[in-house]
Motif scaffolding. Structure first.
Motif, PDB file in Angstrom:
ATOM      1  N   GLU A   4       0.844  -1.189   0.000  1.00 21.68           N
ATOM      2  CA  GLU A   4       0.000   0.000   0.000  1.00 21.68           C
ATOM      3  C   GLU A   4       0.880   1.240   0.000  1.00 21.68           C
ATOM      4  O   GLU A   4       1.752   1.390   0.850  1.00 21.68           O
ATOM      5  CB  GLU A   4      -0.906   0.005   1.231  1.00 21.68           C
ATOM      6  N   VAL A   5       0.648   2.108  -0.963  1.00 21.49           N
ATOM      7  CA  VAL A   5       1.415   3.347  -1.083  1.00 21.49           C
ATOM      8  C   VAL A   5       0.439   4.504  -1.132  1.00 21.49           C
ATOM      9  O   VAL A   5      -0.449   4.538  -1.990  1.00 21.49           O
ATOM     10  CB  VAL A   5       2.304   3.346  -2.345  1.00 21.49           C
ATOM     11  N   LYS A   6       0.603   5.446  -0.210  1.00 28.79           N
ATOM     12  CA  LYS A   6      -0.224   6.649  -0.183  1.00 28.79           C
ATOM     13  C   LYS A   6       0.687   7.872  -0.207  1.00 28.79           C
ATOM     14  O   LYS A   6       1.789   7.856   0.342  1.00 28.79           O
ATOM     15  CB  LYS A   6      -1.096   6.690   1.075  1.00 28.79           C
ATOM     16  N   LEU A   7       0.205   8.923  -0.840  1.00 28.67           N
ATOM     17  CA  LEU A   7       0.964  10.171  -0.883  1.00 28.67           C
ATOM     18  C   LEU A   7       0.077  11.325  -0.452  1.00 28.67           C
ATOM     19  O   LEU A   7      -0.919  11.631  -1.107  1.00 28.67           O
ATOM     20  CB  LEU A   7       1.498  10.437  -2.297  1.00 28.67           C
ATOM     21  N   PHE A   8       0.431  11.947   0.663  1.00 30.75           N
ATOM     22  CA  PHE A   8      -0.242  13.153   1.131  1.00 30.75           C
ATOM     23  C   PHE A   8       0.458  14.350   0.498  1.00 30.75           C
ATOM     24  O   PHE A   8       1.669  14.515   0.619  1.00 30.75           O
ATOM     25  CB  PHE A   8      -0.181  13.247   2.663  1.00 30.75           C
ATOM     26  N   TYR A  30      -0.251   4.244  -6.555  1.00 27.77           N
ATOM     27  CA  TYR A  30      -0.362   4.885  -5.249  1.00 27.77           C
ATOM     28  C   TYR A  30      -1.702   5.602  -5.133  1.00 27.77           C
ATOM     29  O   TYR A  30      -2.361   5.888  -6.140  1.00 27.77           O
ATOM     30  CB  TYR A  30       0.774   5.886  -5.033  1.00 27.77           C
ATOM     31  N   GLU A  31      -2.084   5.878  -3.904  1.00 27.53           N
ATOM     32  CA  GLU A  31      -3.288   6.660  -3.639  1.00 27.53           C
ATOM     33  C   GLU A  31      -2.867   8.089  -3.300  1.00 27.53           C
ATOM     34  O   GLU A  31      -2.081   8.308  -2.376  1.00 27.53           O
ATOM     35  CB  GLU A  31      -4.066   6.066  -2.469  1.00 27.53           C
ATOM     36  N   ALA A  32      -3.384   9.053  -4.045  1.00 22.73           N
ATOM     37  CA  ALA A  32      -3.075  10.466  -3.788  1.00 22.73           C
ATOM     38  C   ALA A  32      -4.124  11.055  -2.847  1.00 22.73           C
ATOM     39  O   ALA A  32      -5.326  10.901  -3.086  1.00 22.73           O
ATOM     40  CB  ALA A  32      -3.051  11.248  -5.095  1.00 22.73           C
ATOM     41  N   ILE A  33      -3.651  11.715  -1.799  1.00 23.12           N
ATOM     42  CA  ILE A  33      -4.540  12.349  -0.824  1.00 23.12           C
ATOM     43  C   ILE A  33      -4.176  13.828  -0.762  1.00 23.12           C
ATOM     44  O   ILE A  33      -3.120  14.203  -0.248  1.00 23.12           O
ATOM     45  CB  ILE A  33      -4.396  11.701   0.563  1.00 23.12           C
ATOM     46  N   TYR A  47       1.032  11.314  10.744  1.00 23.37           N
ATOM     47  CA  TYR A  47       2.161  10.789   9.996  1.00 23.37           C
ATOM     48  C   TYR A  47       3.364  11.732   9.978  1.00 23.37           C
ATOM     49  O   TYR A  47       4.497  11.288   9.795  1.00 23.37           O
ATOM     50  CB  TYR A  47       1.737  10.478   8.559  1.00 23.37           C
ATOM     51  N   LEU A  57       4.967  10.394   2.201  1.00 28.64           N
ATOM     52  CA  LEU A  57       4.723   9.110   1.561  1.00 28.64           C
ATOM     53  C   LEU A  57       4.514   8.065   2.650  1.00 28.64           C
ATOM     54  O   LEU A  57       5.309   7.981   3.585  1.00 28.64           O
ATOM     55  CB  LEU A  57       5.915   8.714   0.693  1.00 28.64           C
ATOM     56  N   HIS A  59       4.230   4.105   3.092  1.00 31.54           N
ATOM     57  CA  HIS A  59       4.465   2.820   2.415  1.00 31.54           C
ATOM     58  C   HIS A  59       4.240   1.689   3.401  1.00 31.54           C
ATOM     59  O   HIS A  59       4.977   1.558   4.377  1.00 31.54           O
ATOM     60  CB  HIS A  59       5.894   2.777   1.872  1.00 31.54           C
TER      61      HIS A  59
END
Length: 227
Positions: A4-8, A30-33, A47, A57, A59
């Motif tokens: 799972e990859v997210k980017l704030f 990735y999921e962009a937030i 975070y 990021l 991860h």
């Protein structure tokens, strides 16, 4: 199980955009937030409790903050399409120019657009000096690292998009015919097949910068966070 990859980030931040572009070059899903920096989410504060800013990021549940740190993490974690060269000296050069952009070039150019009078003149002089260094570094190169996009290109990438927007809004011209190699690089980078689809909507950025300029003149709070 997929990682799972997210980017704030925010839609306009140059520092978040360089991370977006690195992920795209690597082919990482990735999921962009997108954050509202005037009302930061509990997750962002969780975070990144130290700086409380984007990009972050995440991860597999583990957060990494600060864009340059994130870029190196991405390159070390996903080996395909490297953005840093194997040679230690060349890796050091890429890191040097990335630091130069963040600590010298970007602040002086930003100063041209937000300062007035003598302070603006000093910022302009600093920008001219710094842009000459960049022009010299690009001699004989397509990109900063050679023939393909690397770390320094991603960090300097804001010149390929935000610079034109700032010039359009302000009526000031910073990067002109004095810097032919830089102009050629800006075109090459901004029109790269992977990069060209990552730019924020032009009209939305123009509105954002007009509001930024109004707030600057009236002593308001900056809404266009560059971090």
């Amino acid at each position: 199980m997929a990682e799972e990859v997210k980017l704030f980030k925010t839609f306009s931040t140059t520092f978040g955009l360089r991370v977006v572009q690195a992920l795209k070059l690597k082919g990482i899903e990735y999921e962009a937030i997108d954050e509202d920096l005037s009302n930061k989410s509990p997750l962002l504060l969780h975070y990144n409790p130290v700086y409380k800013k984007v990009p972050v990021l995440v991860h597999s549940g583990k957060p990494i903050s600060e864009s340059l740190v994130i870029l190196e993490y991405i390159d070390e974690t996903w080996k395909q399409n490297p953005i840093l060269p194997e040679d230690p000296f060349e890796r050091a050069r890429e890191r040097f120019w990335a630091k130069f952009n963040d600590e010298k070039l970007l602040p002086t150019i930003w100063g041209v657009f937000i300062k007035e009078g003598k302070d603006r003149e000093e910022a302009m002089a600093g920008s001219v000096e710094n842009l000459k260094f960049v022009e010299e570094e690009l001699k004989g190169k397509k990109f900063f690292g050679g023939d393909k996009i690397g770390l320094a290109d991603l960090v300097f990438g804001w010149l390929g998009n935000l610079m034109g927007i700032l010039e359009e809004v302000s009526g000031l011209k910073i990067v002109d015919e004095r810097y032919p190699l830089l102009l050629a690089w800006m075109k090459e980078f901004s029109e790269h097949p992977v990069i060209k689809d990552t730019w924020p909507a032009h009209d939305k950025m123009i509105i954002r910068q007009h509001l930024q300029a109004l707030l600057t003149r009236t002593g308001g709070i900056f809404l266009c966070n560059l971090s």
